[in-house]
Scaffold this active site. Structure first.
Site, PDB file in Angstrom:
ATOM      1  N   GLY A   1      39.004   4.179  80.552  1.00  0.00           N
ATOM      2  CA  GLY A   1      39.070   5.619  80.748  1.00  0.00           C
ATOM      3  C   GLY A   1      39.713   6.383  79.616  1.00  0.00           C
ATOM      4  O   GLY A   1      39.463   6.130  78.437  1.00  0.00           O
ATOM      5  N   PHE A   2      40.571   7.354  79.982  1.00  0.00           N
ATOM      6  CA  PHE A   2      41.224   8.190  78.974  1.00  0.00           C
ATOM      7  C   PHE A   2      42.024   7.349  77.990  1.00  0.00           C
ATOM      8  O   PHE A   2      42.068   7.642  76.794  1.00  0.00           O
ATOM      9  CB  PHE A   2      42.174   9.195  79.644  1.00  0.00           C
ATOM     10  CG  PHE A   2      41.526  10.204  80.542  1.00  0.00           C
ATOM     11  CD1 PHE A   2      40.194  10.561  80.387  1.00  0.00           C
ATOM     12  CD2 PHE A   2      42.244  10.817  81.557  1.00  0.00           C
ATOM     13  CE1 PHE A   2      39.592  11.505  81.215  1.00  0.00           C
ATOM     14  CE2 PHE A   2      41.674  11.755  82.391  1.00  0.00           C
ATOM     15  CZ  PHE A   2      40.342  12.099  82.225  1.00  0.00           C
TER      16      PHE A   2
ATOM     17  N   VAL B   1      53.293  -0.811  85.040  1.00  0.00           N
ATOM     18  CA  VAL B   1      54.342   0.202  84.861  1.00  0.00           C
ATOM     19  C   VAL B   1      55.119   0.471  86.144  1.00  0.00           C
ATOM     20  O   VAL B   1      56.192   1.093  86.097  1.00  0.00           O
ATOM     21  CB  VAL B   1      53.754   1.530  84.313  1.00  0.00           C
ATOM     22  CG1 VAL B   1      53.163   1.319  82.932  1.00  0.00           C
ATOM     23  CG2 VAL B   1      52.762   2.149  85.278  1.00  0.00           C
TER      24      VAL B   1
ATOM     25  N   SER C   1      46.877  16.549  86.110  1.00  0.00           N
ATOM     26  CA  SER C   1      45.567  16.851  86.697  1.00  0.00           C
ATOM     27  C   SER C   1      45.578  18.276  87.205  1.00  0.00           C
ATOM     28  O   SER C   1      46.636  18.797  87.606  1.00  0.00           O
ATOM     29  CB  SER C   1      45.275  15.898  87.863  1.00  0.00           C
ATOM     30  OG  SER C   1      44.148  16.329  88.604  1.00  0.00           O
TER      31      SER C   1
ATOM     32  N   TYR D   1      47.668  12.408  96.151  1.00  0.00           N
ATOM     33  CA  TYR D   1      47.318  12.385  94.727  1.00  0.00           C
ATOM     34  C   TYR D   1      47.706  13.689  94.062  1.00  0.00           C
ATOM     35  O   TYR D   1      48.377  13.704  93.026  1.00  0.00           O
ATOM     36  CB  TYR D   1      45.823  12.124  94.535  1.00  0.00           C
ATOM     37  CG  TYR D   1      45.418  12.276  93.087  1.00  0.00           C
ATOM     38  CD1 TYR D   1      45.846  11.356  92.135  1.00  0.00           C
ATOM     39  CD2 TYR D   1      44.657  13.361  92.659  1.00  0.00           C
ATOM     40  CE1 TYR D   1      45.524  11.504  90.792  1.00  0.00           C
ATOM     41  CE2 TYR D   1      44.331  13.520  91.324  1.00  0.00           C
ATOM     42  CZ  TYR D   1      44.760  12.585  90.390  1.00  0.00           C
ATOM     43  OH  TYR D   1      44.457  12.745  89.060  1.00  0.00           O
TER      44      TYR D   1
ATOM     45  N   LYS E   1      50.646  14.612  91.032  1.00  0.00           N
ATOM     46  CA  LYS E   1      50.382  15.308  89.778  1.00  0.00           C
ATOM     47  C   LYS E   1      51.176  16.611  89.679  1.00  0.00           C
ATOM     48  O   LYS E   1      51.480  17.081  88.572  1.00  0.00           O
ATOM     49  CB  LYS E   1      48.885  15.567  89.621  1.00  0.00           C
ATOM     50  CG  LYS E   1      48.088  14.275  89.411  1.00  0.00           C
ATOM     51  CD  LYS E   1      48.589  13.473  88.222  1.00  0.00           C
ATOM     52  CE  LYS E   1      47.762  12.250  87.933  1.00  0.00           C
ATOM     53  NZ  LYS E   1      48.220  11.502  86.742  1.00  0.00           N
TER      54      LYS E   1
ATOM     55  N   GLY F   1      40.309  18.324  84.468  1.00  0.00           N
ATOM     56  CA  GLY F   1      39.517  18.499  85.677  1.00  0.00           C
ATOM     57  C   GLY F   1      38.713  17.232  85.928  1.00  0.00           C
ATOM     58  O   GLY F   1      39.082  16.138  85.487  1.00  0.00           O
TER      59      GLY F   1
ATOM     60  N   THR G   1      34.838   8.708  84.660  1.00  0.00           N
ATOM     61  CA  THR G   1      35.489   7.528  84.112  1.00  0.00           C
ATOM     62  C   THR G   1      35.670   6.503  85.224  1.00  0.00           C
ATOM     63  O   THR G   1      35.338   6.757  86.389  1.00  0.00           O
ATOM     64  CB  THR G   1      36.882   7.859  83.535  1.00  0.00           C
ATOM     65  OG1 THR G   1      37.765   8.203  84.615  1.00  0.00           O
ATOM     66  CG2 THR G   1      36.831   9.003  82.526  1.00  0.00           C
TER      67      THR G   1
ATOM     68  N   PHE H   1      38.262   5.866  86.605  1.00  0.00           N
ATOM     69  CA  PHE H   1      39.190   6.484  87.555  1.00  0.00           C
ATOM     70  C   PHE H   1      38.496   6.764  88.890  1.00  0.00           C
ATOM     71  O   PHE H   1      39.036   6.476  89.963  1.00  0.00           O
ATOM     72  CB  PHE H   1      39.732   7.779  86.944  1.00  0.00           C
ATOM     73  CG  PHE H   1      40.595   8.609  87.855  1.00  0.00           C
ATOM     74  CD1 PHE H   1      41.969   8.461  87.847  1.00  0.00           C
ATOM     75  CD2 PHE H   1      40.034   9.553  88.693  1.00  0.00           C
ATOM     76  CE1 PHE H   1      42.776   9.238  88.677  1.00  0.00           C
ATOM     77  CE2 PHE H   1      40.818  10.329  89.529  1.00  0.00           C
ATOM     78  CZ  PHE H   1      42.196  10.173  89.513  1.00  0.00           C
TER      79      PHE H   1
END
Length: 252
Positions: free
Chosen positions: A15-16, A59, A138, A151, A155, A182, A186, A188
């Protein structure tokens, strides 16, 4: 980009994060790539034409994050930029039907994981008198929608934590940026739909979402700013997505 930095990216296996590693590698930055799936990092590192250190790390494991920073090779230990990208959404059910395990995992990753990594990176930056923290938030931080529940709340934490960091770091020359994408196509979304490929494909029918590289280029632009410029908060939307207005529950 004129200067080469040492940049640590969490969630770098897809992804990102993966797209960001590719864009930043092209500019010659040294990269520390962190993710749970070390085998993906190994493959990615082999494709990048820059100096790369990879670390398999969850993490959400506080001790593992401490070890990660304690075991960085000297060449990669002086982190200039931290990209807190590791995060996920699980499920899209309304709150009464949501899975509590999903809620726990989102809090652990999106909030606690970000805190653990940031806390390890900050002393090195403040002692040096320079650095940049980029948090991936997000638009869900401020845009309520059905199924966003925990979620979106995680964020919102990222947005406020980023702002509070800026207040705490005033005078240290360490910068903080929150980037709020937005809807993007991906892995995700595959994770959110728990591998339901049909649901994933149906979601993206008939409109153009963001791509991972769009956010990677935004991250590169933030890094490229002069030392005296702090980009505080960036919203990045696909053209086809906008505010939906207040929802109505009409009774017949």
């Amino acid at each position: 980009m004129n200067k080469q930095f040492t940049i640590l990216i969490t969630g770098a296996s897809a992804g990102f994060g993966e797209a960001t590693a590719r864009v930043l590698a092209e500019a010659g930055h040294k990269l520390v790539l962190v993710a749970r799936r070390k085998e993906r990092l190994e493959k990615l590192a082999g494709e990048l034409k820059t100096k790369v250190h990879i670390a398999g790390c969850d993490v959400t494991d506080r001790k593992a994050v401490e070890r990660l920073f304690g075991e960085l090779p000297p060449e990669f230990a002086d982190i200039d930029v931290l990209v807190n990208n590791a995060g996920l959404a699980l499920g899209s059910q309304p709150a009464p039907d949501a899975n509590l395990d999903d809620w726990d995992r989102m809090v652990d990753t999106n909030i606690k994981g970000l805190m653990y990594v940031t806390r390890q990176a900050l002393p090195r930056m403040t002692e040096r008198g320079s650095g940049l923290i980029i948090n991936i938030g997000s638009v869900s931080a401020f845009l309520p929608y059905r199924g966003s529940n925990v979620y979106g709340a995680t964020k919102a934490f990222v947005r406020q934590f980023s702002r509070n960091l800026r207040a705490d770091l005033s005078g240290t020359e360490v910068k903080v940026t929150n980037i709020e994408p937005g809807a993007a196509r991906t892995e995700f979304s595959e994770v959110r739909f728990k591998g339901n490929r049909q649901q994933f494909e149906d979601y993206y029918q008939g409109w153009q979402p963001l791509e991972a590289e769009d956010i990677a280029r935004t991250i590169a632009w933030v890094i490229d700013q002069p030392a005296h410029v702090n980009i505080d908060n960036v919203e990045v939307w696909p053209l086809d997505q906008t505010y939906g207005g207040a929802a109505l529950n009409k009774k017949q």
